[in-house]
Write a protein that holds these residues in place. Structure first.
Motif, PDB file in Angstrom:
ATOM      1  N   SER A   4      17.926   0.720   1.447  1.00 52.08           N
ATOM      2  CA  SER A   4      16.795   0.469   0.551  1.00 52.08           C
ATOM      3  C   SER A   4      15.879  -0.607   1.123  1.00 52.08           C
ATOM      4  CB  SER A   4      17.284   0.053  -0.834  1.00 52.08           C
ATOM      5  OG  SER A   4      18.066   1.083  -1.419  1.00 52.08           O
ATOM      6  N   ILE A   5      16.474  -1.673   1.648  1.00 54.51           N
ATOM      7  CA  ILE A   5      15.676  -2.757   2.236  1.00 54.51           C
ATOM      8  C   ILE A   5      14.857  -2.239   3.412  1.00 54.51           C
ATOM      9  CG2 ILE A   5      15.792  -4.905   3.546  1.00 54.51           C
ATOM     10  CD1 ILE A   5      16.150  -5.299   0.572  1.00 54.51           C
ATOM     11  N   LEU A   6      15.485  -1.448   4.271  1.00 54.81           N
ATOM     12  CA  LEU A   6      14.775  -0.892   5.427  1.00 54.81           C
ATOM     13  C   LEU A   6      13.625   0.006   4.978  1.00 54.81           C
ATOM     14  CD1 LEU A   6      17.732  -0.034   7.842  1.00 54.81           C
ATOM     15  CD2 LEU A   6      15.947  -1.748   8.204  1.00 54.81           C
ATOM     16  N   PHE A   7      13.886   0.820   3.976  1.00 62.31           N
ATOM     17  CA  PHE A   7      12.848   1.737   3.482  1.00 62.31           C
ATOM     18  C   PHE A   7      11.672   0.955   2.902  1.00 62.31           C
ATOM     19  CE2 PHE A   7      10.970   4.228  -0.016  1.00 62.31           C
ATOM     20  CZ  PHE A   7      10.523   5.330   0.698  1.00 62.31           C
ATOM     21  N   PHE A   8      11.965  -0.029   2.063  1.00 59.23           N
ATOM     22  CA  PHE A   8      10.877  -0.804   1.446  1.00 59.23           C
ATOM     23  C   PHE A   8      10.124  -1.640   2.477  1.00 59.23           C
ATOM     24  CE2 PHE A   8      13.565  -0.441  -2.548  1.00 59.23           C
ATOM     25  CZ  PHE A   8      12.751   0.547  -3.098  1.00 59.23           C
ATOM     26  N   LEU A   9      10.833  -2.135   3.496  1.00 53.67           N
ATOM     27  CA  LEU A   9      10.149  -2.846   4.574  1.00 53.67           C
ATOM     28  C   LEU A   9       9.202  -1.908   5.315  1.00 53.67           C
ATOM     29  CD1 LEU A   9      12.966  -5.086   6.149  1.00 53.67           C
ATOM     30  CD2 LEU A   9      10.954  -5.852   4.868  1.00 53.67           C
ATOM     31  N   GLY A  10       9.653  -0.668   5.529  1.00 59.54           N
ATOM     32  CA  GLY A  10       8.802   0.325   6.172  1.00 59.54           C
ATOM     33  C   GLY A  10       7.583   0.662   5.333  1.00 59.54           C
ATOM     34  N   VAL A  11       7.784   0.776   4.028  1.00 63.96           N
ATOM     35  CA  VAL A  11       6.666   1.051   3.116  1.00 63.96           C
ATOM     36  C   VAL A  11       5.652  -0.079   3.166  1.00 63.96           C
ATOM     37  CG1 VAL A  11       6.044   1.227   0.668  1.00 63.96           C
ATOM     38  CG2 VAL A  11       7.946   2.578   1.572  1.00 63.96           C
ATOM     39  N   LEU A  12       6.134  -1.321   3.131  1.00 63.38           N
ATOM     40  CA  LEU A  12       5.233  -2.473   3.196  1.00 63.38           C
ATOM     41  C   LEU A  12       4.513  -2.537   4.537  1.00 63.38           C
ATOM     42  CD1 LEU A  12       7.454  -5.215   1.493  1.00 63.38           C
ATOM     43  CD2 LEU A  12       5.468  -4.040   0.518  1.00 63.38           C
ATOM     44  N   PHE A  13       5.231  -2.216   5.611  1.00 58.55           N
ATOM     45  CA  PHE A  13       4.615  -2.210   6.939  1.00 58.55           C
ATOM     46  C   PHE A  13       3.512  -1.153   7.004  1.00 58.55           C
ATOM     47  CE2 PHE A  13       4.450  -0.583  11.344  1.00 58.55           C
ATOM     48  CZ  PHE A  13       4.104  -1.747  12.005  1.00 58.55           C
ATOM     49  N   GLY A  14       3.797   0.018   6.456  1.00 56.76           N
ATOM     50  CA  GLY A  14       2.793   1.073   6.443  1.00 56.76           C
ATOM     51  C   GLY A  14       1.579   0.690   5.620  1.00 56.76           C
ATOM     52  N   TYR A  15       1.826   0.043   4.470  1.00 56.62           N
ATOM     53  CA  TYR A  15       0.722  -0.294   3.571  1.00 56.62           C
ATOM     54  C   TYR A  15      -0.120  -1.448   4.096  1.00 56.62           C
ATOM     55  CZ  TYR A  15      -1.809  -1.851  -0.567  1.00 56.62           C
ATOM     56  OH  TYR A  15      -2.802  -2.240  -1.429  1.00 56.62           O
ATOM     57  N   TYR A  16       0.524  -2.502   4.591  1.00 52.53           N
ATOM     58  CA  TYR A  16      -0.216  -3.692   4.990  1.00 52.53           C
ATOM     59  C   TYR A  16      -0.676  -3.682   6.451  1.00 52.53           C
ATOM     60  CZ  TYR A  16       0.823  -6.048   0.609  1.00 52.53           C
ATOM     61  OH  TYR A  16       0.881  -6.391  -0.721  1.00 52.53           O
ATOM     62  N   VAL A  17      -0.151  -2.771   7.257  1.00 53.00           N
ATOM     63  CA  VAL A  17      -0.537  -2.727   8.662  1.00 53.00           C
ATOM     64  C   VAL A  17      -1.203  -1.401   9.033  1.00 53.00           C
ATOM     65  CG1 VAL A  17       0.269  -2.899  11.057  1.00 53.00           C
ATOM     66  CG2 VAL A  17       1.310  -4.331   9.292  1.00 53.00           C
ATOM     67  N   ILE A  18      -0.477  -0.295   8.878  1.00 50.70           N
ATOM     68  CA  ILE A  18      -0.991   1.002   9.315  1.00 50.70           C
ATOM     69  C   ILE A  18      -2.203   1.440   8.498  1.00 50.70           C
ATOM     70  CG2 ILE A  18      -0.446   3.424   9.691  1.00 50.70           C
ATOM     71  CD1 ILE A  18       1.012   1.543  11.554  1.00 50.70           C
ATOM     72  N   VAL A  19      -2.094   1.376   7.177  1.00 54.68           N
ATOM     73  CA  VAL A  19      -3.190   1.846   6.319  1.00 54.68           C
ATOM     74  C   VAL A  19      -4.480   1.065   6.543  1.00 54.68           C
ATOM     75  CG1 VAL A  19      -3.980   2.071   3.929  1.00 54.68           C
ATOM     76  CG2 VAL A  19      -1.697   2.844   4.560  1.00 54.68           C
ATOM     77  N   PRO A  20      -4.470  -0.276   6.508  1.00 53.38           N
ATOM     78  CA  PRO A  20      -5.734  -1.006   6.732  1.00 53.38           C
ATOM     79  C   PRO A  20      -6.355  -0.714   8.101  1.00 53.38           C
ATOM     80  CG  PRO A  20      -4.070  -2.460   5.824  1.00 53.38           C
ATOM     81  CD  PRO A  20      -3.375  -1.194   6.184  1.00 53.38           C
ATOM     82  N   MET A  21      -5.517  -0.630   9.127  1.00 51.43           N
ATOM     83  CA  MET A  21      -6.045  -0.334  10.460  1.00 51.43           C
ATOM     84  C   MET A  21      -6.683   1.052  10.502  1.00 51.43           C
ATOM     85  SD  MET A  21      -3.184  -1.887  13.049  1.00 51.43           S
ATOM     86  CE  MET A  21      -2.986  -3.656  13.255  1.00 51.43           C
ATOM     87  N   SER A  22      -6.021   2.002   9.866  1.00 53.31           N
ATOM     88  CA  SER A  22      -6.548   3.365   9.849  1.00 53.31           C
ATOM     89  C   SER A  22      -7.846   3.437   9.054  1.00 53.31           C
ATOM     90  CB  SER A  22      -5.507   4.319   9.241  1.00 53.31           C
ATOM     91  OG  SER A  22      -4.317   4.315   9.995  1.00 53.31           O
ATOM     92  N   VAL A  23      -7.865   2.797   7.889  1.00 52.74           N
ATOM     93  CA  VAL A  23      -9.066   2.814   7.051  1.00 52.74           C
ATOM     94  C   VAL A  23     -10.233   2.171   7.791  1.00 52.74           C
ATOM     95  CG1 VAL A  23     -10.118   1.890   4.951  1.00 52.74           C
ATOM     96  CG2 VAL A  23      -7.813   2.853   4.868  1.00 52.74           C
ATOM     97  N   ASN A  24      -9.987   1.017   8.395  1.00 54.37           N
ATOM     98  CA  ASN A  24     -11.055   0.313   9.117  1.00 54.37           C
ATOM     99  C   ASN A  24     -11.574   1.148  10.289  1.00 54.37           C
ATOM    100  OD1 ASN A  24     -12.750  -1.871   9.950  1.00 54.37           O
ATOM    101  ND2 ASN A  24     -11.206  -2.434  11.454  1.00 54.37           N
ATOM    102  N   PHE A  25     -10.669   1.781  11.012  1.00 56.63           N
ATOM    103  CA  PHE A  25     -11.075   2.564  12.176  1.00 56.63           C
ATOM    104  C   PHE A  25     -11.918   3.770  11.771  1.00 56.63           C
ATOM    105  CE2 PHE A  25     -10.091   6.178  15.027  1.00 56.63           C
ATOM    106  CZ  PHE A  25     -10.763   5.726  16.165  1.00 56.63           C
ATOM    107  N   PHE A  26     -11.395   4.559  10.823  1.00 59.36           N
ATOM    108  CA  PHE A  26     -12.114   5.770  10.433  1.00 59.36           C
ATOM    109  C   PHE A  26     -13.404   5.460   9.666  1.00 59.36           C
ATOM    110  CE2 PHE A  26      -7.725   7.545  10.816  1.00 59.36           C
ATOM    111  CZ  PHE A  26      -8.002   8.413  11.870  1.00 59.36           C
ATOM    112  N   ALA A  27     -13.427   4.322   8.972  1.00 56.29           N
ATOM    113  CA  ALA A  27     -14.636   3.944   8.240  1.00 56.29           C
ATOM    114  C   ALA A  27     -15.767   3.564   9.178  1.00 56.29           C
ATOM    115  CB  ALA A  27     -14.336   2.791   7.297  1.00 56.29           C
TER     116      ALA A  27
END
Length: 271
Positions: free
Chosen positions: A140-163
């Motif tokens: 569970s900890i690994l999964f939630f860490l992955g979710v947070l990593f995706g939300y706070y790192v991958i998503v903002p980078m992707s949004v900024n790039f495509f925008a």
């Protein structure tokens, strides 16, 4: 009725156990999805659409980092030159339903893990069955860490790039709400599941399907794949790619270490 021993269970019995696993897991997801409906305003306005604002915490972090490294405002995000629109009559309702279901899955992940553990535990040794709490907690900890990593790192980078990416000033970025939320969900869930790699390697090693030598042998291929993934999901700058690559490499190295520990313990038992 007492639960049958693993050796007494037929193939149909295993299918029946699997069916009930899916039924209980689905029920838990739907119940949690219904509960998240009552806070859907917060989920959409604060969480999901948070990365569309230049004031999002990740953008502020990179801006501060840019100043500390002497890059001035080179990687600061000052605007988001795009709009999100709905083009389907039933679009927003569909988005609401599937977003709640996704939230239900994320929140219900520990329960799903518990159901999976109950399903596979008859095939484990008694000493291993005692590690149920550790399995649920660490997974569970690994999964939630992955979710947070995706939300706070991958998503903002992707949004900024495509925008900010454009092939012509004539074209204005207007993203559909399905496309935007689909990207957010895919990034978050993919990272959450990728962070489960050490757990997956643990069971694959237990089954004899992978070994530490195998993982180390193909390490360079894993590095190439991780670098390609980092290059795809991040803007074309070295800093962003390094930030994404490092945690992925750590996860892979941890997986190799876990595989070594499993093999070592198995050798002790066989001796």
């Amino acid at each position: 009725m007492a639960k049958k021993n693993l050796n007494e269970m037929s193939f149909l019995d295993h299918l029946e156990e699997l069916r009930w696993l899916l039924v209980r897991s689905t029920a838990a997801i739907l119940i949690l999805a219904a509960l998240t409906f009552f806070i859907s305003d917060y989920i959409f306005n604060v969480i999901i659409f948070g990365p569309t604002s230049p004031d999002f915490i990740t953008y502020r972090f990179f801006c501060d980092l840019s100043h500390q490294l002497g890059f001035a405002d080179n990687i600061c995000v000052t605007e988001m030159p795009f709009i999100i629109q709905n083009t389907n009559m039933e679009g927003q309702i569909n988005v609401l339903i599937w977003t709640c279901i996704t939230a239900g899955f994320i929140l219900g992940f520990p329960f799903i893990l518990w159901e999976v553990w109950k399903f596979i535990s008859p095939a484990l040794y008694e000493t291993e069955k005692k590690n149920a709490k550790l399995f649920i907690f660490s997974s569970s900890i690994l999964f939630f860490l992955g979710v947070l990593f995706g939300y706070y790192v991958i998503v903002p980078m992707s949004v900024n790039f495509f925008a900010s990416f454009t092939i012509s000033t004539v074209i204005k970025n207007q993203f559909s709400v399905d496309s935007y939320i689909g990207m957010v969900k895919t990034s978050v869930l993919a990272c959450g599941l990728f962070f489960e790699l050490p757990i997956i390697i643990y069971f694959l090693t237990k089954l004899g399907l992978v070994t530490p030598a195998f993982l180390r042998k193909y390490w360079k291929y894993a590095v190439i794949i991780i670098l390609l993934v980092a290059a795809v999901v991040t803007p074309p700058d070295v800093v962003s790619q390094v930030i994404v690559t490092i945690p992925m490499m750590i996860i892979y190295e941890v997986s190799i270490l876990i595989s070594k520990i499993v093999v070592k313990n198995q050798n002790k038992i066989n001796e």
